[in-house]
Design an enzyme around this catalytic site. Sequence first.
Site, short mmCIF file in Angstrom:
data_model
loop_
_atom_site.label_atom_id
_atom_site.label_comp_id
_atom_site.label_asym_id
_atom_site.label_seq_id
_atom_site.Cartn_x
_atom_site.Cartn_y
_atom_site.Cartn_z
N ARG A 48 0.82 -1.22 0.00
CA ARG A 48 0.00 0.00 0.00
C ARG A 48 0.85 1.26 0.00
O ARG A 48 0.56 2.21 0.73
CB ARG A 48 -0.93 0.03 1.23
CG ARG A 48 -2.02 -1.01 1.19
CD ARG A 48 -3.30 -0.42 0.65
NE ARG A 48 -4.25 -1.51 0.41
CZ ARG A 48 -5.45 -1.57 0.93
NH1 ARG A 48 -5.86 -0.61 1.71
NH2 ARG A 48 -6.25 -2.58 0.65
N ARG A 52 -3.82 6.24 0.90
CA ARG A 52 -4.42 7.44 1.48
C ARG A 52 -3.51 8.24 2.40
O ARG A 52 -3.80 9.37 2.74
CB ARG A 52 -5.69 7.07 2.25
CG ARG A 52 -6.86 6.85 1.34
CD ARG A 52 -8.01 6.24 2.08
NE ARG A 52 -7.67 4.91 2.57
CZ ARG A 52 -8.50 4.11 3.22
NH1 ARG A 52 -9.72 4.52 3.47
NH2 ARG A 52 -8.12 2.91 3.61
N ARG A 61 -7.61 11.63 -5.44
CA ARG A 61 -8.82 11.00 -4.93
C ARG A 61 -9.97 11.99 -4.74
O ARG A 61 -11.14 11.61 -4.79
CB ARG A 61 -8.45 10.37 -3.61
CG ARG A 61 -8.93 9.08 -3.14
CD ARG A 61 -9.56 8.08 -3.96
NE ARG A 61 -10.46 7.37 -3.09
CZ ARG A 61 -11.75 7.63 -3.00
NH1 ARG A 61 -12.30 8.51 -3.78
NH2 ARG A 61 -12.48 6.96 -2.15
N ASP A 97 -6.93 -2.74 -7.64
CA ASP A 97 -7.53 -3.32 -6.44
C ASP A 97 -7.79 -4.80 -6.65
O ASP A 97 -8.00 -5.26 -7.77
CB ASP A 97 -8.83 -2.62 -6.05
CG ASP A 97 -9.23 -3.01 -4.63
OD1 ASP A 97 -8.71 -2.39 -3.69
OD2 ASP A 97 -10.02 -3.97 -4.46
N TYR A 173 -14.53 -12.67 -0.34
CA TYR A 173 -15.28 -11.43 -0.61
C TYR A 173 -16.55 -11.71 -1.42
O TYR A 173 -17.59 -11.12 -1.20
CB TYR A 173 -14.41 -10.42 -1.37
CG TYR A 173 -13.50 -9.62 -0.47
CD1 TYR A 173 -14.01 -8.67 0.40
CD2 TYR A 173 -12.12 -9.81 -0.50
CE1 TYR A 173 -13.18 -7.93 1.23
CE2 TYR A 173 -11.29 -9.07 0.33
CZ TYR A 173 -11.81 -8.14 1.19
OH TYR A 173 -10.99 -7.41 2.01
#
Length: 370
Positions: A48, A52, A61, A97, A173
């Site tokens: 990552r 963010r 973003r 992703d 998921y």
Amino acid sequence: MLPSRVISTMQQHPPNPKIETDGLTSGSRIVRACLRKPVDRPPVWFLRQAGRYMPEYQAVRKHHSLLEICKKPELAAEVTVTAAEKLGVDAAIIFADLLLPFEPMGLDFEFQAGEGPVVHKPVRTFDDVKRLRTDRAAELGYVAEAIQKVVTHFKDRIGIIGFCGAPFTLASYMIEGGSSRNYIAAKTMMYRQPDAWRLLMDKLVAVLREYVKQQVEAGADVIQIFDSWVGVLSVEDYRDFVLPITKTLIREVQSFGVPVIYFGVETASLLPAMRETGADVLGLDWRTPLGDIWKSLDCSCAVQGNLDPITLFAEPELIRERVKQILTQAGGRPGHIFNLGHGIVPGTPVENVQHVVRFVRELSAEVKRG
Ligand code: CP3
């Protein structure tokens, strides 16, 4: 035809100049480390690394959703390149992703603020699995396009890492419909609907194989397979329901000529079985000391890790100490890739991530000298 920058994990392939040169580029450093060939120092990159915590990512973003960034190769490449340049790492992981393959398989999902991913109609029955499409992997070509752009930027200067989810983590998921605590729905299908589970695993591998092939053809040097949540399984369940299909996927990816990093969290008890997949590198979380784990695996594969990502909130002195401890445990043996034990979290001070890169460079020389 695979492009010439692709190197091989297979003995029978001709040697590639990228791993034979003395003056190492960062790209060759990570590829060599994956293959347990000697390097001047361990390569370093971060799970990552383009997220963010980084103001440049937040700025992009503001104007685009996560999926928009993933689907616009210029944006995905920009985010990937900016993070890798800013940190000075040895590898760039393509911005994408795990769940992107769901769309061409016919499963709608979205990212809800604070909730993570939500699959609108989770897969629960054999018929649900039967309906999943496997013939539209070409629609994921935007990820390969982004990789091409990143390769154009970096050339051979640093390694380019492509990635996909592992069958278990993706299936969880799909079946749970999102993040989960106990994985009851996923495990129930595994136990009680073996035909549905097997078909789901096969379909996932059919799509992932094509998706990864596109990434390798676009210039990815290494593929990381994220089995982030596999640590919820007992060793017995992992062996019975997950190991064989994961092994199949990893072999297929290696047959494209790139090494595979296989990563999961809370996997200490599973690692010997995960090793049996034949992955070139195992990604380790931070809960067990790297040296102990590596020795328990007889150093028979490369390892990646394993600084606790939350250590990045500490003072630089402590971070330096922890980096040194990991390098000491790795003992300068070929086949260590420095990384975190899981992804960088929002709020992490960027300068501390940059410090880690500097510490790895400085301290690996010290550790080598003893
Ligand atoms: O820099 C990089 O590492 C590449 C980017 C990357 C993203 N997702 C972008 C992203 C990577 C490698 C992933 C993989 C991924 N996606 C995983 C495996 C990684 C791991 O940590 O084990 C998983 C489990 C997913 C699924 C997923 N995507 C979740 C659970 C979430 C929500 C997480 C959260 O903290 O809210 C996402 C969203 C996501 N994917 C973000 C990013 C940068 C953050 C959300 C945003 O920007 O809106």
